[in-house]
Design an enzyme around this catalytic site. Structure first.
Site, short mmCIF file in Angstrom:
data_model
loop_
_atom_site.label_atom_id
_atom_site.label_comp_id
_atom_site.label_asym_id
_atom_site.label_seq_id
_atom_site.Cartn_x
_atom_site.Cartn_y
_atom_site.Cartn_z
N ALA A 183 0.84 -1.20 0.00
CA ALA A 183 0.00 0.00 0.00
C ALA A 183 0.87 1.24 0.00
O ALA A 183 2.10 1.16 0.08
CB ALA A 183 -0.92 0.00 1.21
N ASN A 184 0.21 2.37 -0.12
CA ASN A 184 0.86 3.67 -0.06
C ASN A 184 0.44 4.37 1.22
O ASN A 184 -0.66 4.14 1.70
CB ASN A 184 0.41 4.53 -1.24
CG ASN A 184 1.04 4.10 -2.53
OD1 ASN A 184 2.08 3.45 -2.55
ND2 ASN A 184 0.41 4.46 -3.62
N ARG A 185 1.30 5.22 1.72
CA ARG A 185 0.92 6.03 2.88
C ARG A 185 0.01 7.15 2.39
O ARG A 185 0.42 7.98 1.59
CB ARG A 185 2.16 6.65 3.52
CG ARG A 185 3.05 5.63 4.17
CD ARG A 185 4.24 6.29 4.85
NE ARG A 185 5.31 5.33 5.02
CZ ARG A 185 5.38 4.44 6.01
NH1 ARG A 185 4.44 4.42 6.94
NH2 ARG A 185 6.37 3.58 6.08
N ALA A 235 -3.52 8.27 -3.61
CA ALA A 235 -2.15 7.74 -3.76
C ALA A 235 -2.28 6.34 -4.35
O ALA A 235 -2.33 5.35 -3.64
CB ALA A 235 -1.46 7.70 -2.40
N VAL A 256 7.01 6.34 0.45
CA VAL A 256 5.55 6.32 0.32
C VAL A 256 4.94 4.91 0.24
O VAL A 256 3.77 4.74 0.54
CB VAL A 256 5.04 7.17 -0.87
CG1 VAL A 256 5.34 8.64 -0.64
CG2 VAL A 256 5.61 6.71 -2.19
#
Lengths: 241, 241
Positions: free
Chosen positions: A41-43, A107, B37
């Site tokens: 995943a992305n932050r 994102a 990220v």
């Protein structure tokens, strides 16, 4: 919640400058499963995207919010589609067409695991030595480069860690979107991710505009004002279809 | 929050059966960064682990909760260490020694990306075709197989998607822990992940005990009762050092 609905109803019917405009906002991260328990995943907290969706609603727009998993409260007076993966987000975004404007704030994972296994991968059976990846659909690029029925205004976001302006301007050209909202997410920086404040540069065909640091709600309001102005006048080159 | 502290104070000083016992609980997922990220993580809400930490506290134990990122409320009357990666969780768990008991409830990533880049990986520069992985430290195994100063009781968790009992029993033997709390996290199943209820099988040296479905708080209380009983008597083979 009823109070929220009533508030949203009044806010939305306020004959705002975006009344009658249909606008997509994507928000949050995407989650790409490796197996039933692991994922990439992305932050992204989703805070900025949700604030933008609300600000657009408050200006009278018909807002469709396509969102990855976040802990933000579902906003009233907005059509919300909850998705997990980039492919699901692409599909929900396509389903939202036709649009006057698309604000791609999510994102989105550029890549996903090539194979998603339905059983948990066991370490003692050899496990994982690497995760082969494949490219995800590019939502911003797809919407920006539509041959027919392109939204008049497509806004992308660029979270960068180095040469923020250079990367963001290159991204605008590469994707073909009208505007880019750029910010610096370096680990050392006063980081926008997860927090309630943001410091952005708005990149348009007219140049770069560095906004002072402000709350994400204020960034959202200011961006909604700019979108309302852009959709009002005949100022957008790319809109002159 | 002051009310919580007062409540915790009274609960902890209730001359409970675990008074004077020092117990580690690990909870939540670990997050393994790919770049600033992107990350790899496990699905884990932390709910079961936090509930266990609270139940042990209520029985009078001195609880150290080592937790990955969750959205659970920090419990009062418990020493909480917040970590991100498996390596940080291993370090915080080692720092918690000596312990009477360790309850390893966290969904620790078995693997992490071999290289963590400090700059965001750019797709247009070739990007990522795969993520090479390396093995993370095994917290449950490390604590279970300590040559000196091993906790008297080490409890592991097994979230499985197929052959739950077989995999969980094999895990108990492989890791060398005393008990395994097993549950089925198949996508099709009434899934424990994220929810408030759980259905577990407790595997000990005396055999397997399938508990009926109950709330995670009830699972926690029942497990705390079993731990209190195990630490009271001379019934543990491995505790006879």
């Amino acid at each position: 919640q009823i109070a929220d609905e009533i508030e949203a109803h009044f806010l939305k019917n306020a004959h705002g400058p975006l009344k009658g405009r249909r606008i997509l906002v994507t928000a949050g991260p995407t989650v790409e499963p490796i197996d039933p328990v692991r994922f990439i995943a992305n932050r992204s907290s989703g805070k900025q995207g949700y604030a933008i969706a609300e600000a657009l609603r408050n200006h009278g727009a018909e807002v469709i919010l396509v969102t990855g998993p976040t802990h933000e409260k579902i906003p009233a007076g907005i059509e919300v589609k909850q998705v997990q993966s980039a492919r699901e987000m692409m599909e929900a975004s396509n389903a939202a067409l036709p649009l006057d404007c698309a604000v791609c704030c999510a994102a989105v994972a550029d890549y996903r695991p090539e194979i998603e296994t339905t059983h948990k991968i066991k370490k003692e059976r050899g496990g994982l030595t690497n995760i082969p990846l494949t490219e995800n659909p590019d939502i911003l690029k797809t919407l920006s480069q539509m041959k027919e029925g392109r939204p008049r205004l497509v806004v992308g976001f660029a979270a960068e860690t180095d040469d923020v302006l250079g990367h963001a301007e290159a991204k605008r050209n590469r994707k073909g979107c009208d505007w880019i909202v750029a910010n610096d997410v370096s680990p050392g920086e006063h980081c926008a991710m997860g927090g309630d404040r943001n410091s952005i540069i708005l990149i348009t065909d007219k140049g770069d505009e560095a906004w002072p640091e402000m709350s994400k709600a204020d960034v959202a309001r200011k961006l909604a004002d700019s979108i309302a102005e852009a959709l009002r006048g005949p100022t957008l080159v790319k809109a002159a279809e």
